[in-house]
Design a protein around this motif. Structure first.
Motif, PDB file in Angstrom:
ATOM      1  N   SER A 132       0.761  -1.233  -0.067  1.00 55.84           N
ATOM      2  CA  SER A 132       0.065   0.055  -0.045  1.00 55.84           C
ATOM      3  C   SER A 132       0.907   1.159   0.167  1.00 55.84           C
ATOM      4  O   SER A 132       1.881   1.406   0.679  1.00 55.84           O
ATOM      5  CB  SER A 132      -1.118  -0.071   1.215  1.00 55.84           C
ATOM      6  N   THR A 133       0.485   2.122  -0.698  1.00 50.43           N
ATOM      7  CA  THR A 133       1.201   3.405  -0.843  1.00 50.43           C
ATOM      8  C   THR A 133       0.119   4.431  -0.242  1.00 50.43           C
ATOM      9  O   THR A 133       0.396   5.933  -0.369  1.00 50.43           O
ATOM     10  CB  THR A 133       1.684   4.071  -2.219  1.00 50.43           C
ATOM     11  N   THR A 134      -0.917   4.265   0.491  1.00 50.34           N
ATOM     12  CA  THR A 134      -1.696   5.182   1.107  1.00 50.34           C
ATOM     13  C   THR A 134      -1.942   4.900   2.413  1.00 50.34           C
ATOM     14  O   THR A 134      -2.070   5.883   3.419  1.00 50.34           O
ATOM     15  CB  THR A 134      -3.172   4.672   0.635  1.00 50.34           C
ATOM     16  N   PHE A 135      -1.558   3.526   3.069  1.00 48.51           N
ATOM     17  CA  PHE A 135      -1.775   3.365   4.332  1.00 48.51           C
ATOM     18  C   PHE A 135      -0.461   2.760   5.065  1.00 48.51           C
ATOM     19  O   PHE A 135       0.282   2.361   4.534  1.00 48.51           O
ATOM     20  CB  PHE A 135      -2.986   2.300   4.862  1.00 48.51           C
ATOM     21  N   VAL A 136      -0.356   2.886   6.242  1.00 48.21           N
ATOM     22  CA  VAL A 136       0.786   2.506   7.206  1.00 48.21           C
ATOM     23  C   VAL A 136       0.582   0.786   7.257  1.00 48.21           C
ATOM     24  O   VAL A 136      -0.538   0.187   6.642  1.00 48.21           O
ATOM     25  CB  VAL A 136       0.788   2.927   8.814  1.00 48.21           C
ATOM     26  N   LYS A 137       1.722   0.095   7.512  1.00 49.81           N
ATOM     27  CA  LYS A 137       1.582  -1.650   7.311  1.00 49.81           C
ATOM     28  C   LYS A 137       1.522  -2.048   8.728  1.00 49.81           C
ATOM     29  O   LYS A 137       2.356  -1.906   9.423  1.00 49.81           O
ATOM     30  CB  LYS A 137       2.836  -2.070   6.492  1.00 49.81           C
ATOM     31  N   HIS A 138       0.346  -2.633   9.073  1.00 52.33           N
ATOM     32  CA  HIS A 138       0.050  -3.145  10.398  1.00 52.33           C
ATOM     33  C   HIS A 138       0.682  -4.513  10.413  1.00 52.33           C
ATOM     34  O   HIS A 138       0.880  -5.327   9.178  1.00 52.33           O
ATOM     35  CB  HIS A 138      -1.304  -3.225  10.735  1.00 52.33           C
ATOM     36  N   TYR A 139       1.161  -5.174  11.548  1.00 53.78           N
ATOM     37  CA  TYR A 139       1.645  -6.326  11.804  1.00 53.78           C
ATOM     38  C   TYR A 139       1.145  -6.936  13.192  1.00 53.78           C
ATOM     39  O   TYR A 139       0.963  -6.406  14.161  1.00 53.78           O
ATOM     40  CB  TYR A 139       3.030  -6.664  11.597  1.00 53.78           C
ATOM     41  N   ILE A 140       1.201  -8.363  13.031  1.00 49.96           N
ATOM     42  CA  ILE A 140       0.655  -8.970  14.429  1.00 49.96           C
ATOM     43  C   ILE A 140       1.543 -10.271  14.410  1.00 49.96           C
ATOM     44  O   ILE A 140       1.587 -11.111  13.692  1.00 49.96           O
ATOM     45  CB  ILE A 140      -0.719  -9.449  14.443  1.00 49.96           C
ATOM     46  N   ALA A 141       2.302 -10.427  15.466  1.00 57.04           N
ATOM     47  CA  ALA A 141       2.940 -11.383  15.714  1.00 57.04           C
ATOM     48  C   ALA A 141       2.649 -12.275  17.133  1.00 57.04           C
ATOM     49  O   ALA A 141       2.321 -11.578  18.168  1.00 57.04           O
ATOM     50  CB  ALA A 141       4.667 -11.121  15.756  1.00 57.04           C
ATOM     51  N   SER A 142       3.010 -13.559  17.100  1.00 50.73           N
ATOM     52  CA  SER A 142       2.553 -14.467  18.172  1.00 50.73           C
ATOM     53  C   SER A 142       3.615 -15.540  18.075  1.00 50.73           C
ATOM     54  O   SER A 142       3.923 -16.217  16.962  1.00 50.73           O
ATOM     55  CB  SER A 142       1.162 -15.077  18.078  1.00 50.73           C
ATOM     56  N   SER A 143       4.222 -15.854  19.412  1.00 50.35           N
ATOM     57  CA  SER A 143       5.276 -16.821  19.450  1.00 50.35           C
ATOM     58  C   SER A 143       5.307 -17.666  20.740  1.00 50.35           C
ATOM     59  O   SER A 143       4.771 -17.027  22.002  1.00 50.35           O
ATOM     60  CB  SER A 143       6.715 -16.286  19.245  1.00 50.35           C
ATOM     61  N   SER A 144       5.665 -18.755  20.736  1.00 48.57           N
ATOM     62  CA  SER A 144       5.868 -19.741  21.867  1.00 48.57           C
ATOM     63  C   SER A 144       7.319 -20.317  21.990  1.00 48.57           C
ATOM     64  O   SER A 144       7.714 -20.692  20.895  1.00 48.57           O
ATOM     65  CB  SER A 144       4.894 -20.868  21.903  1.00 48.57           C
ATOM     66  N   TYR A 145       7.914 -20.083  23.089  1.00 39.08           N
ATOM     67  CA  TYR A 145       9.448 -20.498  22.908  1.00 39.08           C
ATOM     68  C   TYR A 145       9.751 -20.925  24.393  1.00 39.08           C
ATOM     69  O   TYR A 145       9.373 -20.529  25.221  1.00 39.08           O
ATOM     70  CB  TYR A 145      10.399 -19.394  22.547  1.00 39.08           C
ATOM     71  N   SER A 146      11.053 -21.354  24.388  1.00 32.09           N
ATOM     72  CA  SER A 146      11.827 -21.983  25.499  1.00 32.09           C
ATOM     73  C   SER A 146      12.564 -20.868  25.927  1.00 32.09           C
ATOM     74  O   SER A 146      13.686 -20.578  25.379  1.00 32.09           O
ATOM     75  CB  SER A 146      12.583 -23.159  25.199  1.00 32.09           C
ATOM     76  N   ILE A 157       2.904  -9.241  20.032  1.00 35.01           N
ATOM     77  CA  ILE A 157       3.378  -8.247  19.544  1.00 35.01           C
ATOM     78  C   ILE A 157       2.655  -7.781  18.418  1.00 35.01           C
ATOM     79  O   ILE A 157       2.384  -8.476  17.489  1.00 35.01           O
ATOM     80  CB  ILE A 157       4.864  -8.398  19.174  1.00 35.01           C
ATOM     81  N   ALA A 158       2.145  -6.320  18.318  1.00 43.60           N
ATOM     82  CA  ALA A 158       1.368  -5.780  17.335  1.00 43.60           C
ATOM     83  C   ALA A 158       1.872  -4.433  17.114  1.00 43.60           C
ATOM     84  O   ALA A 158       2.251  -3.723  18.248  1.00 43.60           O
ATOM     85  CB  ALA A 158      -0.051  -6.043  17.605  1.00 43.60           C
ATOM     86  N   GLY A 159       1.609  -4.001  15.983  1.00 42.01           N
ATOM     87  CA  GLY A 159       2.040  -2.661  15.646  1.00 42.01           C
ATOM     88  C   GLY A 159       1.896  -2.198  14.222  1.00 42.01           C
ATOM     89  O   GLY A 159       1.217  -3.086  13.369  1.00 42.01           O
ATOM     90  N   TYR A 160       2.667  -1.103  13.718  1.00 41.68           N
ATOM     91  CA  TYR A 160       2.664  -0.773  12.387  1.00 41.68           C
ATOM     92  C   TYR A 160       3.816  -0.065  12.075  1.00 41.68           C
ATOM     93  O   TYR A 160       4.572   0.329  12.968  1.00 41.68           O
ATOM     94  CB  TYR A 160       1.481   0.066  12.263  1.00 41.68           C
ATOM     95  N   CYS A 161       4.179  -0.503  10.728  1.00 38.76           N
ATOM     96  CA  CYS A 161       5.381   0.224  10.089  1.00 38.76           C
ATOM     97  C   CYS A 161       4.750   1.405   9.776  1.00 38.76           C
ATOM     98  O   CYS A 161       3.828   1.570   8.669  1.00 38.76           O
ATOM     99  CB  CYS A 161       5.685  -0.752   8.883  1.00 38.76           C
ATOM    100  N   ASN A 162       5.164   2.575  10.232  1.00 34.02           N
ATOM    101  CA  ASN A 162       4.957   3.995   9.812  1.00 34.02           C
ATOM    102  C   ASN A 162       5.378   4.262   8.792  1.00 34.02           C
ATOM    103  O   ASN A 162       6.023   5.378   8.634  1.00 34.02           O
ATOM    104  CB  ASN A 162       4.945   5.015  11.131  1.00 34.02           C
ATOM    105  N   THR A 163       4.995   3.996   7.276  1.00 26.70           N
ATOM    106  CA  THR A 163       5.455   4.500   6.129  1.00 26.70           C
ATOM    107  C   THR A 163       4.337   4.147   5.158  1.00 26.70           C
ATOM    108  O   THR A 163       3.542   3.453   5.373  1.00 26.70           O
ATOM    109  CB  THR A 163       6.594   3.668   5.907  1.00 26.70           C
ATOM    110  N   ILE A 164       4.154   5.000   4.357  1.00 19.59           N
ATOM    111  CA  ILE A 164       3.172   4.944   2.996  1.00 19.59           C
ATOM    112  C   ILE A 164       4.039   4.560   1.867  1.00 19.59           C
ATOM    113  O   ILE A 164       3.433   4.224   0.879  1.00 19.59           O
ATOM    114  CB  ILE A 164       2.304   6.201   2.834  1.00 19.59           C
ATOM    115  N   SER A 165       5.287   4.271   2.142  1.00 16.65           N
ATOM    116  CA  SER A 165       6.080   3.637   0.993  1.00 16.65           C
ATOM    117  C   SER A 165       5.798   2.164   1.022  1.00 16.65           C
ATOM    118  O   SER A 165       5.625   1.712   2.318  1.00 16.65           O
ATOM    119  CB  SER A 165       7.359   3.889   1.117  1.00 16.65           C
ATOM    120  N   ALA A 166       5.766   1.488  -0.049  1.00 15.71           N
ATOM    121  CA  ALA A 166       5.662   0.060  -0.105  1.00 15.71           C
ATOM    122  C   ALA A 166       6.836  -0.710   0.473  1.00 15.71           C
ATOM    123  O   ALA A 166       8.124  -0.451   0.176  1.00 15.71           O
ATOM    124  CB  ALA A 166       5.488  -0.440  -1.541  1.00 15.71           C
TER     125      ALA A 166
END
Length: 190
Positions: A132-146, A157-166
């Protein structure tokens, strides 16, 4: 409700296998990687990631085909944990792993992954509409580890890449040492 088949399907794109790797990178157009407007959602899966040193597993993004991994991110993080010896457990907001307008690496693990032979990190990262060159890029991560305590930890973890560049490249790495072993697979959600 519609049928489950109307929800879309996962289309396998690429698998990278670590072998004492400092980084594992998925770059659109390189080595058969698709990370463009072909799909509106991408899924990275992590299977039996094993580090060479206690550290955090994470990612960064690029808007210039991997020349720089420094996209600004804002995120929140929390985790649940339970020690192997039952000495402690809990659910915690993790201010140490969230980001506020940072170009640094986004940790996907809240705790340091253990290096004992049977320790590993498993989970996923969803990246939404990276071209997208209009919106920020959201992400969601989930993990299980030792975790190194030893303990099991489940991180969110959840957030967004604050860019309108692809975004056209994602790179994974450990905060210290290498990724000794494990697989990262990339899927497009059709």
């Amino acid at each position: 409700f519609g049928s489950i088949s109307s929800l879309g399907s996962m289309v396998f794109i690429k698998k990278l296998t670590a072998s004492s790797s400092s980084t594992l990178s998925f770059v659109d157009g390189a080595s058969s990687v698709v990370l463009d407007n072909t799909y509106k959602e991408y899924l990275f899966t992590f299977k039996n990631i094993h580090p060479s040193a206690n550290g955090f597993f994470g990612f960064n993004a690029s808007v210039d085909s991997g020349s720089n991994y420094n996209v600004t991110k804002t995120s929140s993080a929390f985790y649940a944990y339970h020690a192997e010896d039952d000495s402690e457990s809990g659910l915690t907001y993790d201010t140490g792993q969230d980001l506020a307008q940072s170009t640094g690496r986004q940790n996907i693990s809240s705790g340091q992954i253990g290096v004992v032979a049977d320790d590993s990190f498993n989970g996923y990262l969803h990246l939404f509409n990276p071209s997208s060159t209009t919106f920020v890029k959201h992400y969601i991560a989930s993990s299980s580890y030792s975790q190194k305590k030893p303990a099991n930890e489940q991180a969110y973890i959840a957030g967004y890449c604050n860019t309108i560049s692809a975004i056209d490249a994602i790179q994974f790495s450990q905060s210290t040492g290498n990724i000794d072993a494990g697989d990262i697979c990339l899927y497009g959600i059709a």
